[in-house]
Design an enzyme around this catalytic site. Structure first.
Site, mmCIF file in Angstrom:
data_model
loop_
_atom_site.group_PDB
_atom_site.id
_atom_site.type_symbol
_atom_site.label_atom_id
_atom_site.label_comp_id
_atom_site.label_asym_id
_atom_site.label_seq_id
_atom_site.Cartn_x
_atom_site.Cartn_y
_atom_site.Cartn_z
ATOM 1 C CE1 TYR A 57 4.401 -5.412 -7.740
ATOM 2 C CE2 TYR A 57 4.343 -6.254 -5.490
ATOM 3 C CZ TYR A 57 5.034 -5.678 -6.538
ATOM 4 O OH TYR A 57 6.369 -5.387 -6.384
ATOM 5 C CD GLU B 297 7.459 -5.564 -9.775
ATOM 6 O OE1 GLU B 297 7.291 -4.772 -8.846
ATOM 7 O OE2 GLU B 297 7.828 -5.229 -10.929
#
Length: 401
Positions: free
Chosen positions: A109, A197
């Site tokens: 992530y 993101e």
């Protein structure tokens, strides 16, 4: 402003960020054409909507035959995606992204965002990619790495390597990760992004790093510097009220309550929603008419609010600075003539020409038989608005004050 995944990946590709080969399609035939051009053995088909959690809602599929590409594209286009971020109303899939499947060895992530507390950018990374970062923070907070980024130094390769080490990546990946992170951050900064993101950022079987997904939001107030980004705005993803608001330069965000809010200034709008909730009510929207509001803008704001069938009360909360309260009052009177009898209007005015504004409201309401309830303070008006919203009976259009 939200970007679709394929739009964000297009920007990243221009910065040399590794992303899967692919193309966007709006028909099943287009999807098949894209898949054939990629010459792979497996393909990933992804719904293009402004929401996360698509995979759990059936918006991401892996297929291994051209016939499956066509069938899945046919099924996915036009379907309604319902996730935590869309609410029960969901989002209709109008376009899909077809990509060549990637050999995934590890998922990471990675995100960049604006940290208002520190007035700096922040990088957040985790070795546990592919799942919601909120779940990681809850179940394994030590797996999350956070670092502030100096506006002077930026994200140097040394910081990228430091973060990679903290995540426990192999030494052979430190420089690769640092290079990709640096390119991502430069794209983030150059486009005045609020958030970028990548989930997941993957390590492939060949030990390369690839951005498998990309979510990006850009500061609406900075779009004048990015005309090409503004052209990417997908009005089909917006609520009809949001589209109309953009035409008249109004800031509108739909919410779930039944008290429509018309306010001048984002700070006052936030305070208005807070005080409504403190009295037990629920705001139906965020609507900022801005400092230069006039009679026409006020009328349009009312029309936008009234298109929401949930709205029972319109709460007008104006502090006259640049905009004068008497002009707002005139706009409220004009708009009130078109408000159905089962909707209520509560007005709180303060600031420049407030006495004149209140007088205009009182006299106009009595003269035209309009139901306009006024509040001396923001708390007084908010309490009245909440009470009226909780009362199912329509108010007779004969009183003011």
């Amino acid at each position: 402003m939200y970007l679709h995944e394929f739009q964000a990946k297009g920007l990243l590709r221009s910065y040399g960020v590794p992303v899967p080969d692919g193309g966007v399609a709006s028909t099943a035939s287009d999807a098949l054409r894209v898949a054939k051009s990629l010459k792979g053995e497996k393909w990933v088909i992804k719904a293009q909507v402004h929401a996360g959690g698509r995979g759990k809602a059936g918006g991401v599929k892996v297929v291994s035959a051209f016939s499956e590409v066509y069938d899945v594209a046919t099924q996915m286009l036009g379907m309604k995606i319902v996730t935590k971020q869309t609410g029960d109303e969901g989002k209709i899939v109008r376009r899909i992204l077809v990509e060549k499947a990637t050999d995934i060895k590890k998922e990471i992530y990675l995100s960049f965002l604006v940290d208002r507390d520190s007035e700096q950018h922040m990088i957040i990374a985790s070795s546990e990619g592919g799942v919601e970062i909120e779940e990681v923070a809850k179940n394994n907070p030590t797996a999350i790495v956070k670092e502030h980024i100096s506006p002077v130094l930026g994200l140097g390769l040394f910081m990228g390597r430091k973060i990679a080490k903290k995540m426990g990546l192999d030494s052979a990946l430190l420089n690769k990760f640092a290079d990709v992170a640096s390119r991502l951050y430069q794209c983030f900064v150059d486009h005045d992004a609020m958030m970028l993101e990548i989930n997941p950022l993957v390590v492939t079987g060949d030990n390369d790093i690839v951005c498998l997904d990309a979510k990006m939001t850009v500061d609406e107030n900075a779009l004048f510097r990015h005309p090409k980004i503004e052209e990417m705005k997908d009005y089909g993803e917006l609520e009809p009220q949001e589209v109309r608001a953009s035409i008249f330069d109004l800031s509108y965000v739909s919410m779930e309550g039944n008290i429509g809010c018309m306010v001048n200034g984002a700070g006052l709008a936030m305070a208005t929603m807070d005080i409504i909730k403190s009295f037990g009510g629920q705001p139906a929207n965020f609507l900022d008419v801005g400092g230069g509001a006039d009679v026409n803008k006020v009328r349009e704001a009312f029309k936008i609010i009234l298109t929401d069938p949930k709205v029972k009360v319109i709460f007008v909360n104006i502090f006259g600075g640049i905009v004068r309260c008497d002009l707002i009052a005139q706009g409220v009177l004009k708009a009130a003539e078109e408000v159905p009898g089962d909707r209520h209007i509560v007005v709180r005015l303060d600031g420049t020409h407030v006495k004149e504004g209140r007088q205009i409201l009182d006299e106009g309401a009595h003269k035209n038989g309009l139901s306009i309830v006024t509040g001396d303070t923001m708390a007084d008006a908010a309490e009245k608005a909440v009470q009226l919203a909780q009362d199912s009976k329509p108010v007779k259009k004969t009183k003011a004050g």
